[in-house]
Design an enzyme around this catalytic site. Structure first.
Site, PDB file in Angstrom:
ATOM      1  N   TYR A  46       5.077  -6.128  -7.545  1.00 51.49           N
ATOM      2  CA  TYR A  46       4.294  -5.055  -6.926  1.00 51.49           C
ATOM      3  C   TYR A  46       3.582  -4.169  -7.690  1.00 51.49           C
ATOM      4  O   TYR A  46       2.350  -4.070  -7.664  1.00 51.49           O
ATOM      5  CB  TYR A  46       5.272  -4.401  -5.751  1.00 51.49           C
ATOM      6  CG  TYR A  46       4.568  -3.343  -5.123  1.00 51.49           C
ATOM      7  CD1 TYR A  46       4.041  -3.543  -3.993  1.00 51.49           C
ATOM      8  CD2 TYR A  46       4.337  -2.004  -5.579  1.00 51.49           C
ATOM      9  CE1 TYR A  46       3.340  -2.753  -3.179  1.00 51.49           C
ATOM     10  CE2 TYR A  46       3.581  -1.086  -4.889  1.00 51.49           C
ATOM     11  CZ  TYR A  46       3.245  -1.572  -3.486  1.00 51.49           C
ATOM     12  OH  TYR A  46       2.561  -0.398  -2.871  1.00 51.49           O
ATOM     13  N   ASP A  47       4.280  -3.683  -8.896  1.00 52.52           N
ATOM     14  CA  ASP A  47       3.644  -2.654  -9.712  1.00 52.52           C
ATOM     15  C   ASP A  47       2.479  -3.315 -10.545  1.00 52.52           C
ATOM     16  O   ASP A  47       1.435  -2.768 -10.851  1.00 52.52           O
ATOM     17  CB  ASP A  47       4.504  -2.195 -10.751  1.00 52.52           C
ATOM     18  CG  ASP A  47       5.850  -1.419 -10.079  1.00 52.52           C
ATOM     19  OD1 ASP A  47       5.356  -0.969  -9.012  1.00 52.52           O
ATOM     20  OD2 ASP A  47       6.680  -1.092 -10.792  1.00 52.52           O
ATOM     21  N   LYS A 107      15.157   9.513  20.479  1.00 52.58           N
ATOM     22  CA  LYS A 107      14.432  10.836  20.318  1.00 52.58           C
ATOM     23  C   LYS A 107      14.800  11.518  18.827  1.00 52.58           C
ATOM     24  O   LYS A 107      15.748  11.977  18.798  1.00 52.58           O
ATOM     25  CB  LYS A 107      14.866  11.921  21.344  1.00 52.58           C
ATOM     26  CG  LYS A 107      14.131  13.251  21.496  1.00 52.58           C
ATOM     27  CD  LYS A 107      14.566  14.106  22.605  1.00 52.58           C
ATOM     28  CE  LYS A 107      13.562  15.367  22.783  1.00 52.58           C
ATOM     29  NZ  LYS A 107      13.609  16.001  21.373  1.00 52.58           N
ATOM     30  N   GLU A 121      13.912   4.889  24.606  1.00 52.57           N
ATOM     31  CA  GLU A 121      13.648   4.923  23.077  1.00 52.57           C
ATOM     32  C   GLU A 121      14.668   6.178  22.581  1.00 52.57           C
ATOM     33  O   GLU A 121      14.934   7.112  22.964  1.00 52.57           O
ATOM     34  CB  GLU A 121      12.057   5.237  22.913  1.00 52.57           C
ATOM     35  CG  GLU A 121      11.276   4.452  23.839  1.00 52.57           C
ATOM     36  CD  GLU A 121       9.892   4.911  23.961  1.00 52.57           C
ATOM     37  OE1 GLU A 121       9.097   4.236  24.472  1.00 52.57           O
ATOM     38  OE2 GLU A 121       9.631   6.044  23.230  1.00 52.57           O
ATOM     39  N   ASP A 142       9.927  -5.183  -7.402  1.00 51.92           N
ATOM     40  CA  ASP A 142       9.165  -3.847  -7.635  1.00 51.92           C
ATOM     41  C   ASP A 142       8.182  -4.508  -9.033  1.00 51.92           C
ATOM     42  O   ASP A 142       7.183  -3.952  -9.024  1.00 51.92           O
ATOM     43  CB  ASP A 142      10.172  -3.035  -8.462  1.00 51.92           C
ATOM     44  CG  ASP A 142      10.854  -2.358  -7.016  1.00 51.92           C
ATOM     45  OD1 ASP A 142      10.547  -2.803  -6.006  1.00 51.92           O
ATOM     46  OD2 ASP A 142      11.718  -1.542  -7.179  1.00 51.92           O
ATOM     47  N   PHE A 143       8.710  -5.237  -9.960  1.00 50.52           N
ATOM     48  CA  PHE A 143       7.793  -5.541 -10.950  1.00 50.52           C
ATOM     49  C   PHE A 143       6.258  -6.314 -10.599  1.00 50.52           C
ATOM     50  O   PHE A 143       5.298  -5.919 -11.059  1.00 50.52           O
ATOM     51  CB  PHE A 143       8.380  -6.821 -12.075  1.00 50.52           C
ATOM     52  CG  PHE A 143       7.528  -7.131 -12.891  1.00 50.52           C
ATOM     53  CD1 PHE A 143       6.851  -6.429 -14.047  1.00 50.52           C
ATOM     54  CD2 PHE A 143       7.253  -8.454 -12.968  1.00 50.52           C
ATOM     55  CE1 PHE A 143       6.091  -6.928 -14.859  1.00 50.52           C
ATOM     56  CE2 PHE A 143       6.654  -8.912 -14.152  1.00 50.52           C
ATOM     57  CZ  PHE A 143       5.735  -8.099 -15.087  1.00 50.52           C
ATOM     58  N   CYS A 194      28.111  47.113  -0.997  1.00 49.47           N
ATOM     59  CA  CYS A 194      28.708  45.975  -1.578  1.00 49.47           C
ATOM     60  C   CYS A 194      30.138  46.011  -1.658  1.00 49.47           C
ATOM     61  O   CYS A 194      30.501  46.637  -2.299  1.00 49.47           O
ATOM     62  CB  CYS A 194      27.916  45.604  -2.897  1.00 49.47           C
ATOM     63  SG  CYS A 194      28.778  44.381  -3.905  1.00 49.47           S
TER      64      CYS A 194
END
Length: 659
Positions: free
Chosen positions: A35-36, A113, A111, A32-33, A398
């Site tokens: 990528y960021d 659904k 496939e 992640d680092f 009620c």
């Protein structure tokens, strides 16, 4: 300029490739680092050179401003639904019929659904220009801005002709549960959440909900020399569309049927909900010959899984009142096992549902798990109906306070509008003390009911006077001794510092859950500002439509509610946004820093965050990044996070920070 343009192009291509591996293939190539850092570099270059922003840049996926509505457009070819088959015999007949009509022994593709929302994408000159919902099959709504927020969907493809790509948008099981836990009125199932999200007028909300998609069809595939469904799927993969990895091809009818039966047993292992499997003729060359009815193509069929149905006797109807006054009808059932769970009750929704289904006491009813979670009554087995059945009457008054129930325009639910109603107030107090709201530990529904019945706690305000009623509380059969009472009082006193967002959640305003409450607190900063907001002002806010705005406006213009707020303030309950008017430790090295918490502690993560926020006005991160100032490590911390923190020279501290 050319160097910058080339750099932007390189970053766009690099990040798109990382997105494809992460969101489509589930094979992250970098952490992640890294990528960021790449993403931030691209953002900065685009900020400095806005004229060089590319239409398919990953930065262009973020949600934008809310729109007033969606444009309706015609589908180039109808979006038909599939005919359903509920038995393997029907599937066998379908295969035999196609083989007979085509005079061939054909291959068939199986496939998943997906239980989601159909979508039709249009690309012109390689650029995504439209994203239409099914609508009525002929005309759909263009939800392009929302679809662009789905990171697995390519914004551009290497194909210059105009082409349609069709698939399904959905929410996986884990995301569905996480989002529902944040909502005051949860969605009934993942499909409803996906449908509501893709049609949300605010694409920022859509972006936050992590929609997924799978694609399976190119309507004009033959024009591009694509002659089989397997070629369609392969082409989609080459263009980097997400395609299901559970697709199989069969020529042998019996092997196909065996696969259907086996798949039904293992579908629970999938990360998303299915409501069946699609069986398609593999050869597109026969599609035109076979044609379609007005509703369905003749070259494909949907095999629907057997729902988890059981039958049992409905013995009574329980009518209860919720914290907003909504009337709930619940069927009491003879105990029955449903999908491994003992079921003694199921929802009947409201009286309109009961009347429409003609559900009666002593009927044998068919129940099932809606969305595979909540038991519901589907219908009555009329063949087993006896003469002793009792017609269920609509509740007019009620069951708690005997006030006349009302129906709100455009709603099917009934409501008790009496704010002194016992059951309504007990439910409201119970919600007020819950972890979602003020998080006052030591009070459950039974304790609250007894305190209410003995006139010790009749409203949420009375909770803050409980410290003066020690003798009365100890005399009750509550299993609360001197020590527990003192701890309860401490918990109640501590809740005064929880701030506006939690208080707003706990007030039980219709349509206001904890997420919206936080957003309102961040916007208005204090209850008084929200109280004086105009209806137009409320409607203009993100996450607030006309219905929610009217609910808020009406609540804050009720004299009883204004008095309630005043009484809470007199008892020093904070009605400001949490960081305001708090005596922060401004001289501390932790003041306004960003923390990451890892490992286990003797208190919950939420409690830790509340404590530190109140002391240091700090923020929190979920991943180790250079922006993190301190890592708080408890028992059995995540080693990856600890090692990453050490690499970045981030100080690692322990729970001594709040003890």
């Amino acid at each position: 300029m050319m160097d910058v343009k080339l750099k932007i192009q390189q970053l766009v291509n690099l990040i798109k490739n990382y997105d494809y591996h992460y969101y489509v293939l589930s094979e992250p190539l970098i952490d992640d680092f890294e990528y960021d850092m790449l993403y931030k570099s691209l953002q900065q270059l685009e900020k400095d050179h806005p004229d060089l922003i590319q239409i398919d840049s990953p930065t262009q996926r973020v949600g934008g401003e809310a729109v007033k509505g969606f444009k309706k457009l015609n589908h180039n070819s109808p979006m038909l639904s599939l005919e359903n088959a509920f038995s393997t015999k029907e599937i066998a007949n379908f295969i035999d019929n196609i083989n007979f009509q085509t005079n061939s022994k054909n291959e068939f593709v199986v496939e998943p659904k997906i239980d989601g929302v159909s979508i039709s994408l249009t690309y012109k000159n390689g650029v995504l220009v439209h994203a239409l919902t099914r609508g009525d099959g002929s005309v759909g709504e263009d939800v392009l801005n929302n679809v662009k927020t789905i990171k697995s969907i390519p914004l551009t493809i290497p194909f210059t002709k105009t082409i349609e790509i069709r698939g399904e948008i959905f929410v996986d099981k884990k995301t569905f549960l996480a989002i529902n836990n944040q909502l005051e009125k949860p969605f009934a199932n993942a499909r409803n959440l996906a449908a509501g999200t893709i049609r949300n007028l605010n694409s920022e909300i859509t972006a936050q909900r992590k929609l997924r998609a799978l694609f399976y069809y190119i309507p004009n595939g033959l024009e591009e020399s694509i002659t089989t469904q397997t070629m369609v799927l392969e082409q989609l993969k080459q263009w980097k569309f997400p395609v299901s990895d559970t697709i199989r091809v069969f020529q042998n009818k019996f092997q196909l049927i065996n696969y259907l039966e086996a798949f039904d047993k293992k579908r629970e292992q999938l990360t998303f909900n299915l409501d069946g499997l699609v069986i398609k003729l593999n050869s597109l060359l026969f599609y035109q010959q076979l044609g379609a009815t007005s509703k369905s193509p003749r070259w494909a069929i949907a095999f629907k899984f057997s729902p988890k149905f059981v039958q049992t006797k409905l013995t009574a109807v329980l009518i209860t009142i919720g914290r907003t006054g909504r009337v709930n009808y619940t069927a009491k059932l003879e105990s029955v096992n449903l999908d491994g769970t003992k079921v003694t009750a199921a929802t009947l929704h409201n009286f309109d549902y009961i009347k429409t289904k003609d559900i009666r006491i002593n009927d044998t009813v068919v129940i099932y798990k809606a969305g595979e979670i909540i038991p519901k009554v589907l219908k009555v087995n009329l063949e087993k109906r006896k003469n002793d059945t009792i017609i269920i009457q609509e509740q007019k008054y009620c069951p708690s306070c005997n006030s006349k129930l009302v129906k709100i325009v455009d709603e099917v639910d009934q409501y008790c509008t009496n704010e002194t109603c016992k059951e309504r107030n007990i439910q409201l107090i119970n919600y007020f003390v819950s972890k979602t709201a003020m998080d006052i530990n030591g009070l459950n529904i039974n304790t609250i009911t007894k305190l209410y019945e003995h006139n010790l706690v009749r409203s949420i305000v009375d909770l803050y006077d409980l410290k003066d009623k020690k003798n009365q509380v100890l005399k009750l059969d509550l299993k609360i001794g001197d020590k527990l009472f003192n701890k309860l009082v401490d918990n109640i006193e501590n809740s005064k510092q929880k701030g506006m967002a939690r208080l707003l959640t706990g007030l039980g305003i219709k349509h206001v859950g904890n997420v919206l409450a936080k957003n309102l607190a961040n916007h208005f900063k204090n209850i008084k500002a929200l109280q004086h907001a105009s209806l137009e002002n409320l409607i203009s806010l993100n996450d607030v439509g006309i219905t929610v705005a009217e609910s808020l406006y009406n609540w804050f213009h009720d004299p009883n509610h204004l008095q309630l707020i005043e009484q809470l303030e007199l008892r020093q309950v904070k009605t400001d946004q949490l960081p305001l008017k708090i005596n922060f430790e401004t001289n501390s090295i932790y003041f306004q820093k960003r923390f990451l918490i890892t490992g286990s502690f003797n208190i919950s993560r939420d409690q830790i965050k509340d404590l530190l926020s109140a002391k240091f006005d700090c923020q929190f991160a979920s991943e180790v990044k250079p922006t993190v100032d301190f890592v708080i490590a408890g028992n059995k911390p995540t080693l990856r996070k600890i090692n990453h923190a050490k690499e970045l020279n981030i100080p690692i501290i322990n729970e001594a920070i709040w003890t």
